[in-house]
Design an enzyme around this catalytic site. Structure first.
Site, PDB file in Angstrom:
ATOM      1  NE  ARG A   1      -2.254  -1.039   3.667  1.00 17.96           N
ATOM      2  CZ  ARG A   1      -1.821  -0.077   4.478  1.00 17.96           C
ATOM      3  NH1 ARG A   1      -2.022   1.197   4.173  1.00 17.96           N
ATOM      4  NH2 ARG A   1      -1.206  -0.366   5.609  1.00 17.96           N
TER       5      ARG A   1
ATOM      6  CE  LYS B   1      -6.272  -3.765   4.379  1.00 20.03           C
ATOM      7  NZ  LYS B   1      -6.996  -4.399   5.519  1.00 20.03           N
TER       8      LYS B   1
ATOM      9  CG  HIS C   1      -7.503  -3.872  10.053  1.00 20.21           C
ATOM     10  ND1 HIS C   1      -6.210  -3.475  10.222  1.00 20.21           N
ATOM     11  CD2 HIS C   1      -7.491  -4.695   8.975  1.00 20.21           C
ATOM     12  CE1 HIS C   1      -5.440  -4.026   9.291  1.00 20.21           C
ATOM     13  NE2 HIS C   1      -6.199  -4.771   8.532  1.00 20.21           N
TER      14      HIS C   1
ATOM     15  CB  SER D   1      -0.350  -5.813   7.216  1.00 23.58           C
ATOM     16  OG  SER D   1       0.351  -6.685   6.387  1.00 23.58           O
TER      17      SER D   1
ATOM     18  CE  LYS E   1      -5.937  -8.389  10.224  1.00 24.66           C
ATOM     19  NZ  LYS E   1      -4.644  -7.912   9.714  1.00 24.66           N
ATOM     20  CB  THR E   2      -4.018 -14.192   7.676  1.00 25.88           C
ATOM     21  OG1 THR E   2      -4.561 -12.959   7.197  1.00 25.88           O
ATOM     22  CG2 THR E   2      -4.384 -15.300   6.717  1.00 25.88           C
TER      23      THR E   2
ATOM     24  CG  ASP F   1      -7.795  -7.711   6.457  1.00 27.74           C
ATOM     25  OD1 ASP F   1      -6.995  -7.560   7.397  1.00 27.74           O
ATOM     26  OD2 ASP F   1      -7.899  -6.901   5.530  1.00 27.74           O
TER      27      ASP F   1
ATOM     28  NE  ARG G   1      -0.107  -8.598   2.042  1.00 29.26           N
ATOM     29  CZ  ARG G   1      -0.769  -8.406   3.169  1.00 29.26           C
ATOM     30  NH1 ARG G   1      -1.773  -9.200   3.490  1.00 29.26           N
ATOM     31  NH2 ARG G   1      -0.423  -7.440   3.996  1.00 29.26           N
TER      32      ARG G   1
END
Length: 555
Positions: A84, A225, A244, A262, A266-267, A281, A346
């Site tokens: 990003r 996003k 988030h 990120s 989380k994932t 997410d 990713r």
């Protein structure tokens, strides 16, 4: 106005009709243009509307946008932008919104005139070009979902949109309404001198027109996003807390949330074979419970391990799209350890590629909330329990470390405070989201834990990263209720509750000071971080007194 503007003043007047049409109910798209003329898009090339995955992949390969990896996934390189680019994101400063938006270094205003100029440049650029259109939804709960249209120059980015957002049934497609339109055109480069932007890349959000323009960047994460930023604005008006976070549930239906930026896990931590994944997410918390905003997952793959992340590993197959993952030139087998293009490699795949996912992605009110942070200083304990006021303090603080490659220009972990663990996507004041979370924690009596997935034994460069096996064991103990049975002590600096033992974890790592070779150096570093917390929280003068009192001490 110089010659570069091509005397656009008179032409810009035609945009008034375009923007008025955007706010009207979408008509059935039974014409050859699929309703694109209502956006001012005319004289286009071939239009591809809601192509199935195999055809999107075929088009991507035919247009040399990527190659097939040995595991069947489409692999693309995103060029200059591998993450990003928050410095290139803008919000249109529109009447009625100026006082509402929390303007800051990530919510940067751009004038309507500059936005109109970018829009006109986009209309001119797309003349004669093929476009790919995806019509779907954001928000699983039908009571709150929004219709989204994504228009792409690249077939591979349309594949991303197809897999990340919620895919409509044929019946839903016939009556689909556009509540939000995202136009992603990487080939269109902006001009800072003309457009009032910072580089050739731009991500411009118009809340009033429900329109997002993305140009100059092939990084697909900007698409998802942008939709999340829109949800963070609109959902609060419908008494839904946008979050988030990832979410999962156990076999009995008990829901857990995992907040974090990120790279904090989380994932990875929510993709647990013993639990059912709701989403990885973005979620909303309404009076009905928790629901996923998306229909897919967007996981980091750097140093991905079949042993540590078996579900993500298996999800990377035909239909998935990898970004910037290096392939063996002969076998095309992915090398997930190779970060020469970026640490932010990713993969995007549908959530139902995870075998024990929840379809539809809806859960009850969570009983456990986990904040994930990657502490680059190595001073926070690997797991602690928070009171409700401490929870809101740490939620609004959003402390973590930006990991290499996640954002443009980040080459090694940097300590940062990102309000609500997602400040780049929050158009409103963090106090709005903090108050909404506090109300829900109290109402539904949820336990809150802070889990450090970062460093231990010293700061980055000296200490080591906390083992994922230990993080999994600590999270499992929190979710099962085992941590409610152990003894805690108050950390003398951060005032949070540290467990003296955790089932399946070596107790010696629970007190971070014990992992440092020099206890005094630990105390100095811990007080330095505590001071950073206190200084950062001065940004929230209107926070409740009880929340301010939850701050750590450093003197």
């Amino acid at each position: 106005m110089n010659e570069k503007t091509y005397k656009l003043e008179s032409e810009l007047k035609t945009l008034n009709h375009v923007y008025q049409t955007l706010s009207e109910v979408n008509t059935h798209m039974n014409d050859e243009s699929y309703g694109l003329e209502s956006l001012g898009l005319r004289n286009l090339g071939h239009l591809y509307h809601n192509l199935p995955v195999p055809q999107l992949i075929e088009e991507s390969l035919k247009r040399h946008e990527g190659v097939l990896a040995a595991n069947g996934a489409l692999c693309v390189e995103t060029g200059k932008y591998t993450g990003r680019s928050p410095a290139d994101k803008f919000i249109v400063d529109e009447p009625g919104l100026h006082e509402e938006v929390n303007w800051n270094k990530v919510n940067v205003p751009i004038s309507q005139e500059k936005f109109d100029l970018l829009y006109k440049q986009m209309l001119a650029y797309l003349q004669g070009r093929d476009l790919f259109i995806f019509d779907g939804y954001v928000g699983v709960d039908p009571q709150y979902r929004l219709g989204v249209r994504v228009i792409n120059e690249l077939a591979s980015q349309n594949l991303f949109a197809h897999q990340m957002f919620l895919r409509p049934t044929p019946e839903e497609l016939n009556t689909h309404n556009r509540d939000l339109t995202i136009i992603a055109i990487p080939g269109l480069q902006g001009d800072p001198e003309i457009n009032g932007i910072h580089s050739e890349a731009f991500i411009v959000v118009s809340f009033a027109k429900r329109l997002v323009l993305i140009g100059g960047s092939r990084y697909a994460g900007e698409i998802k996003k942008s939709a999340f930023s829109f949800m963070n604005y609109l959902m609060t008006k419908r008494d839904v807390l946008p979050m988030h976070c990832s979410a999962n549930m156990d076999k009995k239906g008990s829901t857990a949330l995992f907040f974090g930026l990120s790279g904090t896990g989380k994932t990875t931590l929510s993709a647990d074979p013993t639990r059912h994944l709701i989403g990885d997410d973005e979620h909303g918390w309404s009076e009905r419970g928790v629901f996923n905003f998306e229909g897919g997952c967007y996981a980091k793959t750097i140093r991905l391990s079949r042993t540590n992340e078996p579900q993500i590993w298996s999800a990377i197959r035909f239909g998935s799209m990898m970004e910037n993952v290096m392939l063996d030139p002969e076998t095309r087998i992915p090398n997930y350890d190779d970060g020469r293009l970026t640490e932010n490699t990713r993969v995007a795949y549908p959530v139902d590629y995870i075998p024990n996912c929840v379809i539809p992605g809806i859960g009850g009110h969570p009983g456990t909330v986990i904040f994930l942070t990657a502490d680059a200083f190595g001073v926070l304990p690997p797991i602690t329990k928070l009171t409700n006021n401490q929870a809101i303090f740490h939620f609004m603080s959003g402390y973590t470390s930006k990991l290499a490659g996640t954002e443009r220009g980040i080459t090694e972990p940097q300590a940062t405070f990102s309000a609500c663990f997602g400040q780049p996507f929050l158009p409103l004041s963090p106090t709005v989201y903090g108050e909404m979370l506090f109300e829900r924690l109290v109402k539904y009596d949820a336990n809150v834990y802070l889990v450090n997935t970062g460093w231990t034994g010293g700061p980055y460069g000296v200490g080591t990263r906390i083992r994922i096996q230990d993080s999994r064991a600590m999270v499992a103990a929190a979710l099962s209720g085992e941590l409610e049975k152990v003894k805690f002590y108050h950390h003398p600096i951060f005032k949070i509750l540290v467990p003296k033992s955790v089932p399946g974890v070596d107790s010696s790592i629970l007190d971070p000071q014990n992992t440092w070779s020099d206890p005094q150096a630990y105390e100095t570093q811990a007080k330095d971080l505590a001071k950073r917390f206190v200084e950062n929280f001065k940004k929230f003068p209107n926070a409740p007194g009880e929340v301010k009192e939850a701050a750590p001490v450093f003197e």
